[in-house]
Design an enzyme around this catalytic site. Structure first.
Site, mmCIF file in Angstrom:
data_model
loop_
_atom_site.group_PDB
_atom_site.id
_atom_site.type_symbol
_atom_site.label_atom_id
_atom_site.label_comp_id
_atom_site.label_asym_id
_atom_site.label_seq_id
_atom_site.Cartn_x
_atom_site.Cartn_y
_atom_site.Cartn_z
ATOM 1 N N GLU A 1 45.869 40.719 34.349
ATOM 2 C CA GLU A 1 46.322 41.602 33.272
ATOM 3 C C GLU A 1 47.494 40.932 32.572
ATOM 4 O O GLU A 1 48.502 40.626 33.211
ATOM 5 C CB GLU A 1 46.748 42.984 33.784
ATOM 6 C CG GLU A 1 45.608 43.910 34.151
ATOM 7 C CD GLU A 1 46.072 45.333 34.440
ATOM 8 O OE1 GLU A 1 47.002 45.821 33.749
ATOM 9 O OE2 GLU A 1 45.512 45.953 35.357
ATOM 10 N N GLU B 1 47.127 47.028 41.494
ATOM 11 C CA GLU B 1 48.549 47.389 41.390
ATOM 12 C C GLU B 1 48.983 48.370 42.485
ATOM 13 O O GLU B 1 49.651 49.370 42.213
ATOM 14 C CB GLU B 1 48.861 47.963 40.004
ATOM 15 C CG GLU B 1 48.732 46.940 38.900
ATOM 16 C CD GLU B 1 49.185 47.448 37.536
ATOM 17 O OE1 GLU B 1 49.567 48.639 37.430
ATOM 18 O OE2 GLU B 1 49.153 46.671 36.563
#
Length: 511
Positions: A292, A173
């Site tokens: 995710e 991320e």
């Protein structure tokens, strides 16, 4: 009552079921590791300190691959602190979740646990506060043959044979300003390119995952993927996608339709990757690693900066209800529907932290409602994913407009003995209307009427869609017989509102 007709034809196949779609995620966050998978003082701990009761539930869940050690945690992680004699490992402050990290579980420990429960390890490297050099050192520690510094260190720590980790995430991320070492797309693309190039000098056959957007709502979404892939296209195999869903401002109808967002997310990432390929004149297809995803009530989380510094704190331990389980089932169906381009997927996380498995320190472990659609899909989705033709009523949603009342996917597995097994998964996304389902069974393989036998219809629903499983009542919500019936070449069933279903059939005669 709504009505739905579903037809299946093996000529309309998406592609083979990818086992790695049934992945999970273990991050050093909250109680996922400590008092989750690992608790040496627990009565059911094994000789390495891992909870065998949790290991049993992980095996039953059907997890195939587990991403580790993060997540946000990895972007400030020194992997060297988690190897060697446990008594010598330093205690550190984890900046991602403001937690005290004892480092009693690290790389070797995780790989040992992963092998013991039969899952493939998927490792992430720190590209937040570290870079290519440290990533290569970790790769050498994990996969190198003895004879140089880092493989020799692994051997000294009791693991002479390489761990042979094949899948590596190039950071986590990095588009998020909450991330330690947050970077712009250009900055990340540069470090990811150099890290990937160096790692392939060690092992050219690795599978590398570049960071994509941490959500479809990021202001850089689309541009981020394009910039990263323009730089890393020849060096990586997959680009990541992350998404969490919740009923925003009480909008449960849109929440039940969350799979619409996941579908659009995947289509957009694929389109961007294929645009980069087209510009380069390349036939290479970058795959999506949806590493995710889950239901997470983020509106109730005040952010990392609000957390007090503690060791293994209770952190975002969401309790899931029937509605959440229906959403999870529909998200799994969506991942299967994109099996041609989604190579891997990891439900986040595995234990305690927004997880299908919950534990009590020193005590019991139990299955949350979302455990069941995952376990049944992982167990019975086999063979080829079929693209169903669905005609059904629509449900109005504020976020996505009118959507199909049913989410449907199916898999067809040739048994190799002239027969086949057919499994069809359904989610009824209406909160108020049941569905009268008609499924044309014989059309699935062109069999004659009567050739199919209903094996099982399992349904997950409750008169109270907010019903949950708890330590005191761990089996309040479990799959139950659903009442489907066959007559000739037709299967019929009534699917209650807010419900998820797994219907299994087998071909009774050889073709």
């Amino acid at each position: 009552m709504g009505r739905a007709t579903v037809r299946l034809d093996p000529a309309f196949a998406v592609g083979p079921v990818r086992p790695r779609l049934f992945g999970s995620f273990v991050e050093h966050m909250g109680r996922c590791v400590y008092t989750g998978i690992y608790e040496p003082s627990h009565p059911d701990a094994d000789e390495l300190g891992f909870r065998t009761d949790v290991a049993h539930l992980v095996r039953e869940l059907g997890v195939t691959v587990v991403r580790y050690p993060g997540g946000n945690f990895v972007s400030n992680y020194r992997w060297e602190d988690g190897v060697g004699a446990k008594a010598d490992r330093p205690t550190q402050l984890d900046l991602a979740w403001r937690s005290v990290e004892t480092n009693q579980v690290g790389t070797d420990d995780f790989v040992d646990w992963a092998r013991s429960v039969g899952v493939e390890p998927m490792m992430a490297v720190n590209l937040g506060t570290r870079g290519p050099s440290e990533a290569v050192e970790l790769l050498l520690y994990c996969n190198g043959d003895p004879g140089t510094q880092w493989p020799d260190r692994r051997a000294q720590n009791g693991h002479v044979e390489p761990h042979d980790v094949r899948v590596w995430c190039l950071g986590n991320e990095m588009d998020g300003p909450w991330q330690m070492g947050h970077k712009t797309a250009g900055e990340y693309a540069r470090v990811a390119e150099e890290t990937a190039r160096a790692m392939r000098r060690v092992d050219r056959d690795l599978e590398l995952v570049a960071c994509g957007s941490s959500s479809r709502g990021m202001p850089t979404f689309g541009t981020w993927e394009r910039v990263v892939l323009e730089r890393c296209f020849d060096l990586v195999d997959h680009v990541s996608a992350h998404a969490y869903y919740e009923p925003l401002d009480g909008d449960v109808d849109s929440f039940l339709a969350s799979a619409e967002d996941m579908n659009r997310f995947i289509q957009s990432v694929v389109a961007t990757a294929d645009h980069v390929a087209a510009v380069r004149g390349s036939d290479k297809r970058i795959m999506v690693s949806f590493d995710e995803w889950n239901v997470w009530r983020q509106q109730g989380f005040d952010g990392e900066s609000s957390l007090a510094v503690r060791e293994a704190p209770e952190l975002i331990e969401d309790v899931y209800d029937v509605t959440d389980a229906v959403v999870v089932g529909s998200l799994l169906a969506t991942l299967l529907q994109h099996a041609d381009r989604v190579s891997m997927a990891c439900q986040a996380q595995l234990v305690n932290v927004i997880a299908p498995i919950m534990t009590e320190p020193g005590g019991a472990s139990w299955r949350q409602t979302i455990y069941h659609p995952f376990a049944l899909t992982a167990r019975y989705a086999r063979g080829m994913v079929l693209r169903p033709a669905v005609v059904c009523d629509r449900v109005d949603t504020a976020a996505y407009g009118p959507v199909d009342q049913l989410v449907v996917t199916a898999t067809l597995d040739d048994t190799g003995e002239g027969g086949a097994d057919l499994t069809v998964f359904f989610a009824n996304r209406s909160r108020t209307e049941p569905v009268e389902l008609t499924l044309d069974v014989a059309a699935a393989v062109g069999a004659a009427p009567g050739d199919w036998t209903l094996v099982e219809h399992l349904a997950l629903y409750d008169d109270d869609p907010t019903a949950t499983n708890t330590r005191l009542e761990p089996d309040r919500v479990v799959p139950r017989p659903g009442g489907a019936r066959t007559e000739g070449d037709t299967l019929t069933a009534t699917l209650p509102p807010t419900s998820w279903h797994c219907i299994r059939l087998t071909e009774a005669v050889s073709r």
